[in-house]
Design an enzyme around this catalytic site. Structure first.
Site, PDB file in Angstrom:
ATOM      1  N   GLY A  54       0.811  -1.223   0.000  1.00 41.99           N
ATOM      2  CA  GLY A  54       0.000   0.000   0.000  1.00 41.99           C
ATOM      3  C   GLY A  54       0.830   1.251   0.000  1.00 41.99           C
ATOM      4  O   GLY A  54       0.565   2.166   0.764  1.00 41.99           O
ATOM      5  N   SER A 185      -2.222   1.772  14.643  1.00 41.23           N
ATOM      6  CA  SER A 185      -2.929   3.060  14.735  1.00 41.23           C
ATOM      7  C   SER A 185      -3.092   3.425  16.207  1.00 41.23           C
ATOM      8  O   SER A 185      -3.072   2.538  17.071  1.00 41.23           O
ATOM      9  CB  SER A 185      -4.322   2.927  14.107  1.00 41.23           C
ATOM     10  N   TYR A 196     -12.180  -1.599  12.095  1.00 44.35           N
ATOM     11  CA  TYR A 196     -10.890  -0.965  11.807  1.00 44.35           C
ATOM     12  C   TYR A 196     -10.007  -0.946  13.053  1.00 44.35           C
ATOM     13  O   TYR A 196      -8.874  -1.408  13.034  1.00 44.35           O
ATOM     14  CB  TYR A 196     -11.093   0.466  11.275  1.00 44.35           C
ATOM     15  N   LYS A 200      -6.445  -2.966  14.242  1.00 48.07           N
ATOM     16  CA  LYS A 200      -5.218  -2.280  14.661  1.00 48.07           C
ATOM     17  C   LYS A 200      -4.722  -2.808  16.009  1.00 48.07           C
ATOM     18  O   LYS A 200      -3.535  -2.782  16.297  1.00 48.07           O
ATOM     19  CB  LYS A 200      -5.438  -0.757  14.665  1.00 48.07           C
TER      20      LYS A 200
END
Ligand code: NAP
Length: 289
Positions: A54, A185, A196, A200
């Protein structure tokens, strides 16, 4: 009288700028400016071959730029060809290679690693697990579809890529250290109510677990947990370079992707070789507030 008139004229000239600044403060709810410095690491990653998942935009692209600056050869991946081409056109460095590769496709991982090695003309020395997507639907509205989509990239893809590559590394007669940096994160260090953030948490847990398991094999695993960074993942903050105000952390600002790249390159380098299994928070104090 003349002096007052001159002052009024001067103020009139500055008025558009004043109005622009007031508008910005009004729009973002405050004002914070930043002064970002960059460490000159010389050629600290010379001859290192790096895979950044990414890396076509945002934090991954920033890490790619900094890695190239300090001597590395880099493969960036992504699902979208146009984004990869745009990144290559912007960077214009023969040591940057691009590879279209969706890391959520577990059955393509072997091939992806093989293609990366061909592009790098040798083995991968450093893996940056950066690819990720975000969602904002939280408990109790999360659907199975949302869960699966987020997990397939942020957690499952990362795990199986790491496992496959480490398995290959452990079978080789290595003479130099290998490294993995996982991008978690700030959300991986505070309560999580949506996929999400939960992925993390997965990542920082895996970083600790693999840190211990792989160090005896000469593979050093660490992570970085960014706070709010001005990338496309944060559409509300993406274009906010001239006023980085953000009320959510004690520093009252967002950060630029270069600030994360700075830290990641330090961890990639041999200057950080005694750091094992740590996820370093770079979040303006969000997670400890
Ligand atoms: N921005 C923030 O505030 C923030 C905060 C904490 C953590 N992070 C983490 O930092 C990492 C990078 O995010 P970013 O902010 O730089 O966002 P970004 O600009 O949207 O970059 C995400 C990158 O991941 C790629 N990607 C997404 N899914 C992929 C897949 N299945 N396979 C391969 N590549 C894939 C994207 O390219 P394609 O779309 O072409 O695939 C893009 O290159 C993520 O893990 C994110 O969770 C970001």
């Amino acid at each position: 009288m003349k002096r007052i008139l001159l002052r009024l004229i001067n103020f009139g000239k500055k008025l558009p700028l004043v109005i622009k600044s007031i508008k910005k403060i009004y729009r973002y709810g405050g004002y914070t400016a930043i002064n970002i410095a960059s460490i000159n690491y010389g050629e600290i990653l010379k001859e290192k071959k790096v895979l950044i998942t990414g890396g076509s935009t945002g934090i991954g692209l920033s890490i790619a730029k900094k890695s190239l600056q300090v001597g590395a050869t880099v493969v960036i991946t992504g699902r979208n060809d146009d984004k990869l081409k745009k990144a290559a056109d912007e960077i214009k460095n023969p040591r940057l290679k691009t590879l279209k590769w969706d890391i959520s496709q577990i059955n393509q991982i072997e091939e992806g690693i093989k293609n990366t090695k061909l592009l790098l003309e040798g083995d991968i020395d450093i893996l940056i697990n950066n690819a990720g997507i975000v969602n904002s639907i939280t408990f109790p509205n999360v659907t199975e579809e949302i869960w699966d989509k987020i997990y397939s990239i942020n957690s499952k893809g990362l795990f199986f890529l790491t496992q496959t590559l480490c398995d290959q590394w452990m079978k080789e007669d290595k003479v130099q250290l290998k490294k993995i940096i996982n991008i978690s994160s700030q959300g991986g260090f505070v309560g999580a109510t949506y996929p999400y953030r939960m992925t993390k948490w997965d990542i920082s847990g895996l970083t600790q677990g693999l840190g211990i398991k792989l160090a005896p094999h000469g593979i050093i695993v660490n992570g970085v947990a960014p706070g709010i960074i001005a990338t496309k993942m944060q559409p509300n903050y993406h274009a906010q370079e001239d006023n980085v105000f953000c009320s959510l952390n004690p520093l009252k600002r967002i950060a630029m992707p270069t600030e994360i790249a700075e830290l990641v390159v330090f961890l990639m380098s041999d200057a950080a070789n005694f750091i094992v299994g740590q996820t370093i928070l770079c979040d303006g104090g969000y997670s400890i507030k």
